[in-house]
Design an enzyme around this catalytic site. Structure first.
Site, PDB file in Angstrom:
ATOM      1  CE  LYS A   1      -6.284   1.777  -1.074  1.00  0.00           C
ATOM      2  NZ  LYS A   1      -6.953   1.835   0.246  1.00  0.00           N
TER       3      LYS A   1
ATOM      4  CE1 TYR B   1      -3.169   2.925   0.413  1.00  0.00           C
ATOM      5  CE2 TYR B   1      -3.642   2.185   2.640  1.00  0.00           C
ATOM      6  CZ  TYR B   1      -3.885   3.044   1.595  1.00  0.00           C
ATOM      7  OH  TYR B   1      -4.841   4.029   1.725  1.00  0.00           O
TER       8      TYR B   1
END
Length: 306
Positions: free
Chosen positions: A167, A139
Site C-alpha cells: 500500500k 504500508y
C-alpha cells in the site's frame, strides 16, 4: 508467497473504529458499520489501521475488535488487519490475533516516530516475516512514519517470503509510478488515485486502492468495477466524485485540512446517519466549522439534502 497468493483488489477501505463519547469501544456500532460496508459491495476491509486509531487500542480491545470482525465477515470478503507496532514482537502478537480470527492478511508500516534507516526498516520487515504466518501488505505511509520508502528498499522488502502487496501512500507521484512498474509483477500494488490516472494504472495492472473510510459507499468499489467492465465513462464520473471529496477534505499528503482524517471520516459517517461515533483522545471531534465543510461536500455530492 507472491501477488498470486491472495485475491486482493479494488477498493478496500481502512475503516474507522467506532468509540462512544466517553472513549469506549462501541461494538454494536461496529457491527452496524460492517453490515453497511458489506452491503455496499466493498472488495475487502482493513481493520485497526491508521483510520482505525490503532495507536489508542490496547491488546484486549484489539482482541475484541478482531473477534467481532471475524465473526461478522470472515469468509465473506478479504479481511486485512492493521498490525503496525514499534517492534516486530508487537506486530507478531497482533498478527497472531488476526490469524486466530479468520483474517486473510496483515498491513504493517515501518516503526512510526523513530525514522529508521533503510537498513533498519529492512531488518524490521525480515523479523516480522519470520514471526508471522499471514500474507503481509507493506504500508508506505510517510505522514505517519516520516519515511517515504524508496523503490530500491521496497524491492528488497518485496523479496521476503510472506510479502504479497504494497500500500503505497506516498504523495510523490513519480515515486509511486516507479515503484508500481518495478514491482507490479511481484506484489499487488495499492494506492492508485481514483481519477483518470488511476484508470490508466489499473489498465496497466495496478490492483486498486486501500482507501479510507468508504463514506461514499458503493460508488467507491464501483469505480474499479467500472474499469474492469471497460465502462470508462462511468469510471471517470465516479472518480471525479471521489476526487471532489478528497480535495475538499484533505491535503496533497492525505492529511486532513481541518481536523484529523479519523475525525473527518467519522463526522461524514455520522452526517449520513451511519455509525461513525467519536474519535478517541488525543484526537478530538471536528469543530462546528469542520462539520459544516463535511456536510456541504456531502450535499454537493447529492448524499444529503440541503
Amino acid at each position: 508467497m507472491d501477488r498470486h497468493s491472495v485475491q486482493w483488489r479494488g477498493y478496500i477501505p481502512a475503516i474507522t473504529t467506532p468509540f462512544t463519547a466517553d472513549g469506549a469501544l462501541d461494538l454494536d456500532a461496529l457491527d452496524r458499520l460492517l453490515e453497511w460496508l458489506h452491503r455496499e459491495g466493498m472488495h475487502g476491509i482493513i481493520v485497526g489501521g491508521t483510520q482505525g486509531e490503532w495507536c489508542t487500542i490496547d491488546q484486549a480491545e484489539r482482541q475484541q475488535l478482531m473477534q467481532a470482525v471475524g465473526r461478522k465477515l470472515s469468509g465473506k470478503l478479504p479481511l486485512i488487519a492493521g498490525c503496525s507496532g514499534y517492534t516486530s514482537r508487537e506486530v507478531a502478537a497482533h498478527a497472531k490475533l488476526a490469524a486466530e480470527n479468520g483474517f486473510n492478511g496483515i498491513l504493517v508500516t515501518p516503526p512510526p516516530y523513530m525514522v529508521p534507516t533503510d537498513r533498519e526498516i529492512l531488518e524490521f520487515y525480515r523479523e516480522v516475516n519470520e514471526q508471522v504466518s499471514l500474507p503481509i501488505c507493506v504500508y508506505n505511509w510517510p505522514p505517519g512514519t516520516n519515511v517515504d520508502m524508496s523503490r530500491d528498499l521496497l524491492q528488497q522488502i518485496a523479496e521476503l517470503s510472506n510479502v504479497v502487496a504494497i500500500k503505497n501512500s506516498t504523495a510523490d507521484l513519480r515515486r509511486f509510478v516507479e515503484v508500481f512498474f518495478a514491482l507490479k509483477d511481484k506484489v499487488r500494488v495499492f494506492g492508485v488515485p481514483m481519477n483518470d490516472l488511476g484508470i490508466l494504472l489499473v489498465q496497466q495492472g495496478a490492483d486498486g486502492t486501500m482507501g479510507a473510510g468508504g463514506v461514499l459507499g458503493r460508488e467507491q468499489p464501483d469505480y474499479f468495477n467500472a474499469i474492469w467492465d471497460n465502462d470508462i465513462p462511468r469510471a471517470h464520473r465516479l472518480g471525479a466524485r471521489n476526487e471532489l471529496l478528497m480535495q475538499a477534505w484533505f491535503n496533497a499528503d492525505y492529511t486532513g485540512r481541518f481536523g484529523s482524517a479519523q475525525a473527518i471520516f467519522k463526522a461524514a459517517l455520522n452526517e449520513l446517519g451511519l455509525p461513525g461515533g467519536y474519535p478517541r483522545r488525543p484526537l478530538l471531534p471536528l469543530e462546528p466549522e469542520g462539520v459544516s465543510v463535511v456536510r456541504q461536500t456531502l450535499i454537493q455530492l447529492g448524499k444529503l439534502d440541503a
